[in-house]
Design an enzyme around this catalytic site. Structure first.
Site, PDB file in Angstrom:
ATOM      1  N   GLU A  47       0.877  -1.183   0.000  1.00 42.30           N
ATOM      2  CA  GLU A  47       0.000   0.000   0.000  1.00 42.30           C
ATOM      3  C   GLU A  47       0.909   1.225   0.000  1.00 42.30           C
ATOM      4  O   GLU A  47       0.979   1.973   0.982  1.00 42.30           O
ATOM      5  CB  GLU A  47      -0.962   0.026   1.191  1.00 42.30           C
ATOM      6  CG  GLU A  47      -2.047   1.081   0.986  1.00 42.30           C
ATOM      7  CD  GLU A  47      -2.934   1.332   2.197  1.00 42.30           C
ATOM      8  OE1 GLU A  47      -3.398   0.364   2.809  1.00 42.30           O
ATOM      9  OE2 GLU A  47      -3.132   2.523   2.511  1.00 42.30           O
TER      10      GLU A  47
ATOM     11  N   HIS B 184      -8.870   0.446  -1.275  1.00 41.04           N
ATOM     12  CA  HIS B 184      -8.195   1.473  -0.469  1.00 41.04           C
ATOM     13  C   HIS B 184      -9.213   2.518  -0.014  1.00 41.04           C
ATOM     14  O   HIS B 184     -10.159   2.814  -0.728  1.00 41.04           O
ATOM     15  CB  HIS B 184      -7.093   2.138  -1.309  1.00 41.04           C
ATOM     16  CG  HIS B 184      -6.257   3.097  -0.544  1.00 41.04           C
ATOM     17  ND1 HIS B 184      -6.615   4.419  -0.369  1.00 41.04           N
ATOM     18  CD2 HIS B 184      -5.084   2.924   0.099  1.00 41.04           C
ATOM     19  CE1 HIS B 184      -5.672   5.019   0.358  1.00 41.04           C
ATOM     20  NE2 HIS B 184      -4.738   4.136   0.666  1.00 41.04           N
TER      21      HIS B 184
ATOM     22  N   ASP C 200       2.238   2.098   3.858  1.00 39.82           N
ATOM     23  CA  ASP C 200       1.419   3.263   3.505  1.00 39.82           C
ATOM     24  C   ASP C 200       2.324   4.479   3.309  1.00 39.82           C
ATOM     25  O   ASP C 200       1.967   5.609   3.676  1.00 39.82           O
ATOM     26  CB  ASP C 200       0.321   3.562   4.552  1.00 39.82           C
ATOM     27  CG  ASP C 200      -0.926   4.190   3.927  1.00 39.82           C
ATOM     28  OD1 ASP C 200      -0.869   4.602   2.761  1.00 39.82           O
ATOM     29  OD2 ASP C 200      -1.955   4.272   4.630  1.00 39.82           O
TER      30      ASP C 200
END
Ligand code: GRE
Ligand code: ZN
Length: 375
Positions: free
Chosen positions: A62, A217, A338
């Site tokens: 991610e 997401h 992230d």
């Protein structure tokens, strides 16, 4: 039931010491054989203290970039609050690789920042932007093909165009799957269309046929639909609203019967599952007591276990990770950071030392991702 009694007796202080034993007795500890043939992954050569050893070769999925011409638009993330963050999200080159090295990440699968293509109400513009994003990504990751991979951005404003773009991204650009930033605005800014609706069934058929995962997401709810956040608009974003929006979207997919029709679909959730592993038992419990009538044939938790994968992105908390492992099993948990909203080194400092078993560490760090993405 020894396991149950033992779990009931665990105090907060004793939990970390006992967690490996609990995982073992519940059958969730990984098969030690899974580690055979895996190269040593704790690089201690430059690190005198064993507790600072960096686990290398992790795979993270991610991890975001922004198209240069999109960085200052309303459909890129509204909060690129600092010049450093802005510069990091624009970098699909050596700076990013250096950050990955700091965090022991061997491979990143990159995706465009939220809300991206999903926030373009004009259908032909959404289609054009997704092509541009995907071509840009393919061109840039080609220079670092051993370290950087791609997830497709998709114009779900037009399900058929989204299917075509996904096929192109997988077959021609060599991408690993798709990452979609929640609901799509279609035709007008004040619209939010979710992918459990009938017009998306053919799209999902394409996803299943291609045998690639779709990363669901988060994005924040539209500003016109933030009544509960009044006075606290920041709560609607990454601190809380992201999880609310995404968990509801995932529950809609489950409840619609999508996974009965396409049982091989693979959907990935970030942030340790956006609250679902913790809450799913109660969802099924209340349904079983008459509060609700999903179209799906099986309890929601069945789909969470069979059709979902969960990443550690931006949720670096061992107590929560342990709950996820207990609920869905370590085979369905994948490392992620992230980046650049989170720090590669901070994520590693947590994960590499987390009190989970060695076989589970290996699965979550890279071996589950190697299998899922054929890396
Ligand atoms: C994310 O991509 O998950 C994200 C953002 C913006 C802020 C925080 C965050 O896009 O986690
Ligand atoms: Zn993210």
């Amino acid at each position: 039931m020894g396991t149950k009694n033992r779990k009931d007796r665990i105090t907060r202080r004793g939990f970390l010491e006992l967690s490996s034993a609990v995982l073992a007795t519940t059958g969730l500890l990984g098969d030690a054989n899974a580690a055979e043939g895996v190269p040593a992954h704790r690089d201690t050569t430059n690190t005198p203290k064993p507790d600072s050893a960096l686990m290398t070769g992790k795979i993270a999925l991610e991890e975001h970039f922004v198209l240069p011409e999109s960085a200052d638009t309303s459909y890129a993330i509204r909060d690129l609050p600092t010049p450093e963050l802005r510069q990091k999200v624009l970098d699909v080159g050596s700076g990013r690789i250096a950050e990955m090295d700091r965090g022991g990440v061997g491979i990143c699968i990159l995706s465009h920042v939220a809300a991206g293509v999903q926030a373009i109400p004009n259908i032909s513009q959404a289609i054009a932007l997704s092509r541009r994003v995907n071509d840009y990504l393919a061109e840039h990751i080609a220079k670092y093909s051993k370290r950087l991979k791609g997830f497709a951005a998709l114009p779900l404003q037009d399900p058929e165009a989204a299917s075509h773009e996904l096929v192109r991204c997988i077959k021609e650009l060599g991408f690993c799957g798709a990452l979609v930033n929640g609901f799509s605005q279609i035709g007008e800014a004040d619209s939010a269309v979710f992918y459990d609706l009938p017009q998306y069934r053919q799209f999902w058929a394409t996803v299943q046929d291609l045998e690639v995962p779709l990363y669901l997401h988060p994005r924040a709810p539209l500003t016109t639909r933030q009544q509960a956040y009044e006075g606290y608009p920041w709560l609607a974003g990454s601190p809380w609203g992201f999880a609310v929006e995404t968990s509801i979207h995932a529950l809609r997919l489950m409840a619609s019967g999508l996974f009965d029709e396409y049982p091989k679909l693979k959907v990935i959730l970030g942030h340790l599952g956006e609250g679902l592993p913790f809450g799913i038992w109660r969802v099924d419990h209340r349904i079983s007591r008459g509060s609700g009538s999903p179209k799906a044939k099986l309890p929601m938790r069945h789909y969470l276990h069979e059709n979902f994968y969960i990443t550690t992105s931006g949720n670096f908390r061992t107590q929560a990770l342990t709950d996820v492992i207990l609920e869905v099993g370590a085979d369905r948990v994948l490392y992620s950071v992230d980046y650049p909203f989170e720090d590669m080194a901070e994520a590693a400092a947590w994960f590499d030392q987390a009190a989970i078993s060695e076989p589970d560490h290996i699965k979550i760090a890279y071996s589950n991702a190697q299998k899922l993405f054929h890396l």
